[in-house]
Design a protein around this motif. Structure first.
Motif, PDB file in Angstrom:
ATOM      1  N   TYR A   1       0.813  -1.431  -0.047  1.00 37.52           N
ATOM      2  CA  TYR A   1      -0.206   0.050   0.060  1.00 37.52           C
ATOM      3  C   TYR A   1       0.912   1.329  -0.042  1.00 37.52           C
ATOM      4  O   TYR A   1       0.597   2.165  -0.898  1.00 37.52           O
TER       5      TYR A   1
ATOM      6  N   LYS B   1       2.614   1.937  -3.327  1.00 38.23           N
ATOM      7  CA  LYS B   1       1.747   2.204  -4.479  1.00 38.23           C
ATOM      8  C   LYS B   1       1.183   3.638  -4.438  1.00 38.23           C
ATOM      9  O   LYS B   1       1.132   4.325  -5.397  1.00 38.23           O
ATOM     10  N   PHE B   2       1.093   4.268  -3.152  1.00 38.98           N
ATOM     11  CA  PHE B   2       0.773   5.497  -3.108  1.00 38.98           C
ATOM     12  C   PHE B   2       1.561   6.461  -2.350  1.00 38.98           C
ATOM     13  O   PHE B   2       1.167   7.481  -2.020  1.00 38.98           O
TER      14      PHE B   2
ATOM     15  N   ALA C   1      -4.638   8.472  -0.722  1.00 35.43           N
ATOM     16  CA  ALA C   1      -5.385   7.316  -0.974  1.00 35.43           C
ATOM     17  C   ALA C   1      -6.443   7.319   0.089  1.00 35.43           C
ATOM     18  O   ALA C   1      -6.863   8.224   0.937  1.00 35.43           O
ATOM     19  N   GLU C   2      -7.510   6.339   0.050  1.00 33.87           N
ATOM     20  CA  GLU C   2      -8.502   6.241   1.062  1.00 33.87           C
ATOM     21  C   GLU C   2      -8.534   4.795   1.536  1.00 33.87           C
ATOM     22  O   GLU C   2      -7.800   3.968   1.647  1.00 33.87           O
TER      23      GLU C   2
ATOM     24  N   ASP D   1      -8.429   1.425  -0.351  1.00 31.70           N
ATOM     25  CA  ASP D   1      -7.112   1.129  -1.173  1.00 31.70           C
ATOM     26  C   ASP D   1      -6.334   0.180  -0.042  1.00 31.70           C
ATOM     27  O   ASP D   1      -5.631  -0.593  -0.307  1.00 31.70           O
TER      28      ASP D   1
ATOM     29  N   GLU E   1      -7.929  -3.326   0.075  1.00 29.10           N
ATOM     30  CA  GLU E   1      -7.686  -4.139  -1.056  1.00 29.10           C
ATOM     31  C   GLU E   1      -6.028  -4.768  -0.915  1.00 29.10           C
ATOM     32  O   GLU E   1      -5.985  -5.872  -1.311  1.00 29.10           O
TER      33      GLU E   1
END
Length: 857
Positions: free
Chosen positions: A418, A421-422, A427-428, A431, A434
């Motif tokens: 996570y 990726k961000f 992000a929220e 995310d 997931e």
């Protein structure tokens, strides 16, 4: 941030123009970077500044919006292919509307604004404070107070580089988020040019100006310092020692190096929260960051390590990856709290931080119908502050439960994925769900959504027949409350045993009822293995009695602590009587672990707050003296060399109960004697008992003692001594002295952040509380102006006596016409009405049971 707060609609909906609220900036332009130049002199009451914002206008418009509170715009221009001198209007919604006489076409521009503003004096924005008579400047921009310091797109989705230039008197030191590039001197003023930040939201911008002292931190991959007001740098050694260890552990866990160019930590004498994770310039309440090792308790050291870990965890989770909107602030704070607990346990196992169960602090609040989910729509700062403490504790507890369910390795893998990726983006929550789901191959989202997007929690019912256990769930609710039906996806851990055999079983309870077959027929069952579940549980009387009988040997220290809290909750739910609860708690008052014994004592004595009235008031002192005697005899009332910190903490609880609730004159005399010794030399008094002695002495003290407290408060350079003086003054028992203390809180000697500490003791005894409530009503305007703005909606809690319908009605009447000006009052009043009615109903239901119990002693 630490207390340092969450969505039943998607961020897309919340931010969509069709659904936008009046507090959100219209999506007419977006910034790409911002330069801020300020002239700051702590000796003045106002400051000036200029900002240049590189932005893109997104569609044809005659105006653009920024955020703003309290500053005055002297000049505003939009510079591009076509230039425009802008008019400005500061709106009540904390926005500023900058208008052009001609239509502004889409394209790239520079927005240039000159402005001036006063320094805030309520601990928010860019604020001024005095320490030992010397002025300092600090910032606190979260949640939405950067807008008080300069014009800005003050929403977390606007994540851009900032570059600060600060001109200040040459005698002052100046700090910002980034390293200083150069300085230029012009007479008695020096301009400090700071490096550009990586993309960050405005709430992470920070600065400090004043005659500070510094201590360099070595053994970190980047430069770092502990920065303190004058005369306090000798208290920075413990933070200096811990910072590199915490940073290294976090880098290893996240698999990403710390990304900012420096790590400075600032001790702030006036601070409304515990700490704030500003990128590269982290600020802390000085009594958290600074530690006198010669007089530090274990809990004081643990607090230092834990909050450092909390703020540094934010450098990745919150700073490197930032929420899109405030509805996910709960996750920022929950994650940092969860990580802080993990790091503290790893680095300092001797603190026994695994025995801190944050869920026990908030589940009673979470059970109420008036409590909102921790992920919820956010419009105003009052929405953010509503339930902020719940967000920290419930959120971190739910994350710990999920980590236990999917495994530490999968959880860490999901977090690392996570963050990578961000990085540098927004992000929220979905995310993260997931990423955790992919890493574990489990339906993490369904579990988290059921706890985060619903208020309250499950009541898990255990029914055993032979080897089969039927597990069912319903919404936990207080007795007599008609709560709507809800279902959760609940990871349930069961611990069970027979003779020497002990085993565990796990199930994801995602229906109303499921059946599980155990390996053998148990003699006892504990339905919260590891004490990691965010749920309460219930079983029949025979099962419960068997569990209590086996708990001292079969359950871990942590599990026994959770058992006490769960049993206390069953009284609220109407499952057990008050007498049954108190009988159960008495079993654990002599527990082998001092922390468990201390907690049992606390729950036992807390019944006094609910049930004491004219029918039993003479019975409580003797009961409390009897309840604490086993611990008092076992451990003594004075420290022994080399004893465990948990014993010392238990002793503090015992002395407090004996002195305040038991009215033991020997303890009170000892407190007075030790208080005089403390005022001469704090290091000569047991640090675990010092705060209790001071409060006891204050409650039984005279004017001469209050004068000593005030003199010490004004002159000490030790932050912990200062805090202890504040707290003790709040307990002055004599009516004239209480009035004198209350008047003192409205002077310049007491800061906005100090107010809460000194007011905390005012509700001890009914007569003192009545005087205090009347004082709040009579001084309402001054009181509200003396508190941090975000704290004002909490005032009705201070004016309402527990379990008192008449007091509630008076509060409701007083605040009714103030709701329009302070909307947060509406939520507070709703919660107060529910909690007061629940308490009255509980007292009516169980008072006879309590009185029979007390009379049997």
């Amino acid at each position: 941030m630490f207390l340092k707060s969450l969505l039943t609609v998607s961020v897309a909906l919340a931010m969509n123009a069709a659904n936008a609220n009046e507090f959100v900036i219209e999506k007419l332009a977006k910034p790409s970077s911002q330069k801020v130049s300020l002239t700051l002199d702590p000796n003045q009451d106002t400051f000036t500044g200029m900002t240049e914002i590189a932005l893109e206008v997104l569609k044809p418009t005659n105006y653009i919006e920024l955020n703003g509170v309290a500053y005055a715009v002297n000049m505003a221009q939009l510079l591009g292919d076509e230039n425009c001198d802008l008019n400005n209007e500061m709106l009540k919604t904390e926005k500023v509307k900058f208008s052009c006489d001609e239509q502004i076409q889409p394209g790239k521009y520079t927005l240039k604004i000159d402005f001036s503003a006063p320094y805030n004096r309520q601990s928010v924005g860019l604020y001024k404070t005095l320490d030992q008579g010397t002025p300092y400047l600090f910032t606190q921009f979260e949640m939405s107070d950067a807008r008080r310091a300069f014009p800005v797109f003050d929403e977390p989705s606007y994540k851009i580089p900032f570059q600060l230039t600060i001109t200040a008197p040459t005698s002052q030191k100046v700090y910002a988020n980034t390293p200083e590039l150069k300085t230029t001197v012009n007479g008695d003023m020096t301009t400090h040019f700071f490096d550009k930040t990586p993309p960050i939201p405005s709430y992470l911008v920070a600065m400090a100006v004043g005659p500070f002292e510094e201590l360099e931190i070595k053994d970190m991959p980047i430069p770092g310092r502990v920065i303190t007001p004058q005369g306090k740098i000798h208290l920075a050694d413990y933070a200096k020692e811990n910072m590199p260890k915490v940073l290294a552990a976090l880098e290893e866990y996240f698999g990403i190096p710390y990304v900012y160019k420096k790590l400075d930590s600032v001790a702030v004498p006036e601070f409304p929260f515990g700490a704030m994770e500003n990128s590269g310039l982290v600020t802390y309440r000085e009594d958290i960051l600074l530690v006198d090792l010669a007089a530090a308790t274990r809990s004081k050291k643990q607090r230092n390590v834990s909050i450092i870990a909390h703020e540094l965890a934010h450098q990745w989770y919150g700073n490197l990856v930032t929420m899109k909107w405030w509805n996910d602030l709960w996750l920022n704070e929950a994650f940092a709290s969860w990580m802080a607990a993990k790091m503290t346990k790893q680095l300092n196992p001797e603190f026994e931080s695994h025995l801190d169960l944050p869920q026990n602090n908030v589940m009673a609040l979470d059970a109420r119908l008036s409590t909102k989910p921790i992920r919820k729509p956010i419009k105003t700062e009052a929405d953010i502050m509503d339930g902020l403490g719940l967000a920290y504790s419930k959120g971190s507890s739910v994350l710990a439960m999920v980590e236990n369910w999917i495994g530490e390795e999968a959880f860490q893998k999901g977090i690392q994925s996570y963050l990578k990726k961000f990085s540098y983006k927004n992000a929220e929550a979905a995310d993260l769900w997931e990423a955790l789901g992919k890493a574990s191959n489990k339906d993490v989202a369904s579990v988290l959504k059921s706890f985060i997007e619903q208020s309250s929690f499950p009541l898990v019912n255990i029914k055993q027949q032979g080897k089969k256990v039927t597990i069912s769930q319903s919404r936990f609710a207080n007795a007599g409350v008609d709560a709507p039906a809800q279902l959760w996806n609940v990871p349930v851990g069961i611990k069970y045993g027979a003779g020497d055999k002990v085993k565990t079983a796990n199930i994801l309870l995602n229906k109303q009822s499921q059946t599980l077959e155990l390996d053998f027929e148990p003699e006892w069952i504990y339905p919260d293995e590891g004490a990691l579940g965010y749920y309460r549980w219930v079983m029949d009387d025979a099962q419960f009695d068997a569990l209590i009988k086996n708990a001292p040997q079969a359950l871990s220290d942590r599990e026994r602590l959770a058992l006490l809290s769960a049993t206390d909750a069953l009284l609220d739910a109407g499952v057990i009587s008050a007498a049954k609860l108190m009988q159960t708690l008495e079993v654990f008052v002599s527990d082998s672990h001092p922390r468990v014994a201390n907690t049992a004592l606390g729950y036992l004595v807390s019944q006094k707050n609910t049930f004491k009235d004219e029918s039993n008031e003479t019975l409580w002192p003797e009961f409390i003296r009897g309840a604490v005697m086993p611990a008092a005899k076992k451990y003594g009332l004075e420290a022994k060399a080399g004893e465990d910190g948990a014993v010392s903490q238990l002793r503090a609880g015992v002395v407090s109960l004996l002195g305040f609730d038991g009215e033991d004159q020997n303890v009170i005399s000892k407190a007075k004697e030790q208080t005089q010794l403390y005022l001469q030399d704090p290091q000569k008094v047991d640090p675990y008992l010092a705060a209790t002695y001071l409060k006891l002495a204050a409650f039984n003290g005279d004017k001469a003692l209050l004068d000593q407290f005030m003199a010490t408060f004004k002159t000490t350079k030790d932050p912990q001594v200062r805090t202890n003086m504040l707290a003790a003054m709040g307990f002055m028992g004599n009516t004239k002295l209480q009035n004198k203390v209350l008047a003192y809180t409205l002077t310049d000697n007491v800061t906005a952040s100090d107010m809460r500490t000194i007011l905390a003791g005012q509700s001890y005894t009914e007569s003192r509380q009545a005087l205090f409530i009347e004082w709040v009503y009579n001084n309402y305007e001054k009181v509200t102006q003396s508190l941090p703005p975000f704290f004002v909606p909490n005032l009705p809690y201070f004016t309402t006596a527990r379990c008192d319908a008449k007091s509630l009605a008076t509060t409701q009447t007083f605040f009714a016409d103030k709701v329009e000006e302070t909307p947060g009052y509406a939520r507070t009043l709703s919660k107060l009405e529910e909690s007061t009615n629940d308490c009255i109903a509980l007292k009516k239901r169980e008072l006879t049971s309590v009185n029979n119990f007390l009379k049997s002693k």
